[in-house]
Scaffold this active site. Structure first.
Site, short mmCIF file in Angstrom:
data_model
loop_
_atom_site.label_atom_id
_atom_site.label_comp_id
_atom_site.label_asym_id
_atom_site.label_seq_id
_atom_site.Cartn_x
_atom_site.Cartn_y
_atom_site.Cartn_z
N THR A 43 63.67 55.90 86.04
CA THR A 43 64.82 55.93 86.84
C THR A 43 64.67 57.20 88.00
O THR A 43 65.45 57.03 88.95
CB THR A 43 65.80 56.67 85.80
OG1 THR A 43 66.21 55.47 84.97
CG2 THR A 43 67.33 56.66 86.63
N SER A 52 60.41 52.48 82.14
CA SER A 52 59.54 52.75 80.93
C SER A 52 59.80 52.06 79.76
O SER A 52 59.34 52.19 78.69
CB SER A 52 59.45 54.49 80.82
OG SER A 52 60.63 54.50 80.11
N1 ASP Z 1 65.19 52.74 81.71
C1 ASP Z 1 64.84 54.06 82.36
C2 ASP Z 1 63.40 54.19 82.24
O1 ASP Z 1 62.84 54.75 81.25
C3 ASP Z 1 65.55 54.98 81.94
C4 ASP Z 1 65.42 56.49 82.80
O2 ASP Z 1 64.20 56.50 83.32
O3 ASP Z 1 65.97 57.24 82.39
O4 ASP Z 1 62.58 53.89 82.98
#
Ligand code: ASP
Length: 318
Positions: free
Chosen positions: A23, A69
């Site tokens: 993110t 991730s």
């Molecule tokens: N889905 C995202 C990731 O883990 C969530 C984040 O980075 O806050 O890449």
């Protein structure tokens, strides 16, 4: 086995920033949308450029992956561990910052600490809001992470999010939305806080013996198959039976409370153990450890860290 035992010499000035997505590199069509974005959209160079205070620092940036991730995988872990090990071996490198998603940050942090146990800082950082948000948290987190990587005496794999510094061995994501989404388990606190670039330390940096990045197979198919299974109301033995006949190599149980298991799972777990498959118990509680479980190797680990630890043990047995 390779480990980084020397402290950063006086001449070590460069911080290498390795981008893996998340993110922190996410972009949304609207500045007020903090959830409907695509993680891993922006390059690590652009994240660095977005923080004017980093312009005067000795930095190198490189893109190793561009993932949400939630999709982190074993081949990327092997590549990342090798690259970090290589960069740490350069005398001019003072420390590493890794930009990463929050979802599996704790798994990557645990893995890197166990594999590299670096004497220089390896600082993972992340964000809960995309880079396009009106109040994006990524730029401050990145600046704080670089401050930690530059600070005197810091060592080991740590994570820096929302002004707090967490041990790579203890980190747990405990909130789905808040900017301070992390805690340390079991019942531990942050190692330090970062205040205007200054580190105020409470506890020791993580240490340990490095297993070496070469332990991690580059071919994902060569990693042992280890699953996590929750014990819950209405637990059903068929899941374990199906995994056993499909060739499962290790199982981590996310048990209820102080490490208890539904009766429905007892027999299939015993059969798995008889077949030589290691089964480790952890608690599914967000905090605490399995008290009194002296023979349980993962009694103090989260199910996710325990899974990484069990895979590392199985790799070492080869
Ligand atoms: N889905 C995202 C990731 O883990 C969530 C984040 O980075 O806050 O890449």
């Amino acid at each position: 086995m390779q480990s980084q035992r020397k402290r950063a010499p006086e001449s070590a000035q460069i911080v290498v920033i390795i981008g893996t997505g998340g993110t922190i590199a996410g972009a949304s069509g609207s500045a007020t949308d903090n959830i409907g974005y695509k993680a891993g959209s922006l390059s690590v160079e652009s994240l660095v450029k977005a923080v004017p205070a980093l312009a005067s620092r000795a930095l190198e940036a490189e893109q190793l992956a561009q993932l949400d991730s939630k999709d982190m995988d074993h081949a990327t872990w092997a590549k990342l561990a090798r690259r970090v090990e290589e960069q740490l071996a350069r005398p001019e490198v003072r420390g590493i910052v890794i930009t990463h998603g929050t979802d599996t940050l704790e798994e990557t942090a645990y893995l890197l600490q166990r594999v590299l146990a670096p004497s220089k800082p390896v600082v993972l950082t992340a964000a809960m809001r995309p880079a396009t948000a009106i109040q994006a948290d990524g730029p401050q987190n990145l600046l704080d992470a670089v401050s930690v990587a530059n600070a005197e005496g810091v060592r080991g794999v740590v994570a820096v999010v929302a002004g707090q510094v967490w041990s790579g061995l203890e980190l747990r994501k405990t909130h789905s939305y808040r900017l301070d989404a992390f805690e340390a388990g079991p019942d531990a606190g942050p190692l330090a806080v970062v205040e205007e670039g200054v580190i105020r330390r409470f506890r020791d940096w993580p240490i340990g013996e490095a297993l070496g990045a070469s332990l991690l197979p580059q071919d994902a198919a060569q990693w042992p198959w280890v699953e996590v299974l929750g014990s819950h109301a209405g637990a059903d033995a068929r899941s374990i039976e199906a995994w056993r006949s499909a060739g499962l190599q290790g199982l981590v149980l996310a048990c209820t409370g102080n490490g208890t298991l539904s009766q429905a799972l007892e027999q299939p777990v015993a059969a798995l153990k008889r077949a030589g498959v290691p089964v480790w118990r952890t608690t599914r509680c967000a905090q605490g450890r399995i008290v009194g479980a002296v023979d349980e190797p993962a009694a103090a680990l989260s199910p996710w860290a325990a899974r990484v630890e069990l895979m590392l043990q199985l790799l070492q047995r080869r």
